[in-house]
Design a protein around this motif. Structure first.
Motif, PDB file in Angstrom:
ATOM      1  N   GLY A 148      -9.951 -22.350  63.247  1.00 18.10           N
ATOM      2  CA  GLY A 148      -8.829 -23.025  62.624  1.00 18.10           C
ATOM      3  C   GLY A 148      -8.230 -22.217  61.495  1.00 18.10           C
ATOM      4  O   GLY A 148      -8.313 -20.982  61.468  1.00 18.10           O
ATOM      5  N   LEU A 149      -7.623 -22.923  60.547  1.00  7.86           N
ATOM      6  CA  LEU A 149      -6.929 -22.313  59.417  1.00  7.86           C
ATOM      7  C   LEU A 149      -7.674 -22.626  58.128  1.00  7.86           C
ATOM      8  O   LEU A 149      -8.176 -23.733  57.932  1.00  7.86           O
ATOM      9  CB  LEU A 149      -5.493 -22.834  59.334  1.00  7.86           C
ATOM     10  N   LEU A 150      -7.723 -21.624  57.248  1.00 10.47           N
ATOM     11  CA  LEU A 150      -8.442 -21.761  55.985  1.00 10.47           C
ATOM     12  C   LEU A 150      -7.508 -21.413  54.832  1.00 10.47           C
ATOM     13  O   LEU A 150      -6.821 -20.386  54.862  1.00 10.47           O
ATOM     14  CB  LEU A 150      -9.657 -20.822  55.961  1.00 10.47           C
ATOM     15  N   ALA A 151      -7.462 -22.272  53.823  1.00 12.18           N
ATOM     16  CA  ALA A 151      -6.709 -22.016  52.592  1.00 12.18           C
ATOM     17  C   ALA A 151      -7.669 -22.111  51.415  1.00 12.18           C
ATOM     18  O   ALA A 151      -8.455 -23.062  51.331  1.00 12.18           O
ATOM     19  CB  ALA A 151      -5.570 -23.012  52.432  1.00 12.18           C
ATOM     20  N   GLN A 152      -7.605 -21.131  50.520  1.00 10.90           N
ATOM     21  CA  GLN A 152      -8.513 -21.082  49.373  1.00 10.90           C
ATOM     22  C   GLN A 152      -7.754 -20.838  48.077  1.00 10.90           C
ATOM     23  O   GLN A 152      -6.727 -20.148  48.066  1.00 10.90           O
ATOM     24  CB  GLN A 152      -9.529 -19.952  49.527  1.00 10.90           C
ATOM     25  N   MET A 153      -8.299 -21.374  47.008  1.00  9.98           N
ATOM     26  CA  MET A 153      -7.860 -21.038  45.656  1.00  9.98           C
ATOM     27  C   MET A 153      -9.075 -20.526  44.912  1.00  9.98           C
ATOM     28  O   MET A 153     -10.100 -21.222  44.816  1.00  9.98           O
ATOM     29  CB  MET A 153      -7.279 -22.266  44.952  1.00  9.98           C
ATOM     30  N   ARG A 154      -8.980 -19.293  44.389  1.00  8.05           N
ATOM     31  CA  ARG A 154     -10.105 -18.650  43.713  1.00  8.05           C
ATOM     32  C   ARG A 154      -9.681 -18.295  42.286  1.00  8.05           C
ATOM     33  O   ARG A 154      -8.637 -17.666  42.087  1.00  8.05           O
ATOM     34  CB  ARG A 154     -10.560 -17.412  44.484  1.00  8.05           C
ATOM     35  N   LEU A 155     -10.499 -18.693  41.333  1.00 13.56           N
ATOM     36  CA  LEU A 155     -10.171 -18.513  39.921  1.00 13.56           C
ATOM     37  C   LEU A 155     -11.321 -17.802  39.224  1.00 13.56           C
ATOM     38  O   LEU A 155     -12.412 -18.360  39.063  1.00 13.56           O
ATOM     39  CB  LEU A 155      -9.920 -19.872  39.267  1.00 13.56           C
ATOM     40  N   GLY A 156     -11.085 -16.539  38.830  1.00 15.02           N
ATOM     41  CA  GLY A 156     -12.111 -15.777  38.151  1.00 15.02           C
ATOM     42  C   GLY A 156     -12.271 -16.212  36.704  1.00 15.02           C
ATOM     43  O   GLY A 156     -11.290 -16.543  36.027  1.00 15.02           O
ATOM     44  N   LEU A 157     -13.512 -16.185  36.232  1.00 10.52           N
ATOM     45  CA  LEU A 157     -13.813 -16.593  34.857  1.00 10.52           C
ATOM     46  C   LEU A 157     -14.191 -15.404  33.986  1.00 10.52           C
ATOM     47  O   LEU A 157     -14.680 -15.583  32.865  1.00 10.52           O
ATOM     48  CB  LEU A 157     -14.949 -17.623  34.853  1.00 10.52           C
ATOM     49  N   GLY A 158     -13.966 -14.197  34.504  1.00  9.98           N
ATOM     50  CA  GLY A 158     -14.315 -12.993  33.766  1.00  9.98           C
ATOM     51  C   GLY A 158     -13.175 -12.471  32.916  1.00  9.98           C
ATOM     52  O   GLY A 158     -12.128 -13.109  32.757  1.00  9.98           O
TER      53      GLY A 158
END
Length: 204
Positions: A148-158
């Motif tokens: 299927g389809l994948l959507a991601q939100m990634r937020l670095g804390l560095g």
């Protein structure tokens, strides 16, 4: 009128029948897929400054499902890269909601670590994802395919303040392996069981 002895016998018979059936079994089901797509990345909390190629492997194990119309929850793990100049390892929790029997919605949340060529060491981050596609419950195996389809939100804390929005297709590893299985079978030739059948056909 029911006597006390007859009432006790009926209750005993009912409980015996109920217990004989045993509890419903909800076997855990694993799934793993290759994710391919694009990632809109940025630093210092800037969103989508650069569009990069995304590739990764993602797998999970869901518990609590007995059929396609059941909810499920379990851990996931992933490894991915953007433009092959970094690597990210992550893990968290996934939850499946049976929006449609064969096309459920899977939402995930977790943590990840990022190593990149620009140095700075390991940077932690948080991630959230939504998967929608074909993922049916396998009644005959502990592995269920997902595509299927994948959507991601990634937020670095560095220190880099890295962000990434990922849009990708998720292809099950079992589907990707089918061409190699067919190729190996073709190179090996017919099985010993099929040889007598071919000889019989030629004799006709």
């Amino acid at each position: 009128m029911l006597t006390a002895r007859r009432t006790a016998a009926l209750i005993t018979a009912f409980l015996g029948t109920f217990l004989a059936q045993g509890p419903a079994r909800a076997e855990p089901q694993a799934s793993a897929g290759l994710t391919l797509g694009v990632a809109g990345t940025g630093t210092e909390r800037h969103f989508w400054d650069t569009t990069l190629f995304h590739a990764g492997v993602r797998g999970d194990v869901l518990f609590g499902r007995e059929g396609n119309d059941d909810f499920g929850v379990g851990p996931y793990a992933e490894v991915l890269t953007h433009a092959f100049d970094e690597i990210q390892l992550g893990a968290g929790v996934s939850a499946l909601a049976p929006v449609f029997d064969l096309f459920p919605l899977v939402v995930s949340a977790g943590l990840y670590g990022r190593w990149s060529e620009d140095g700075g060491g390991l940077e932690p981050g948080v991630a959230a994802a939504v998967f929608w596609g074909l993922r049916s419950h396998n009644f005959h195996s502990s592995y269920g395919m997902s595509n299927g389809l994948l959507a991601q939100m990634r937020l670095g804390l560095g220190a880099s303040g890295e962000t990434a929005v990922v849009l990708a297709a998720q292809l099950d590893v079992a589907v990707l392996g089918l061409p190699f299985v067919l190729l190996v079978n073709a190179l090996q030739g017919p099985s010993p069981e099929a040889t007598p059948l071919r000889r019989a056909d030629r004799a006709r």
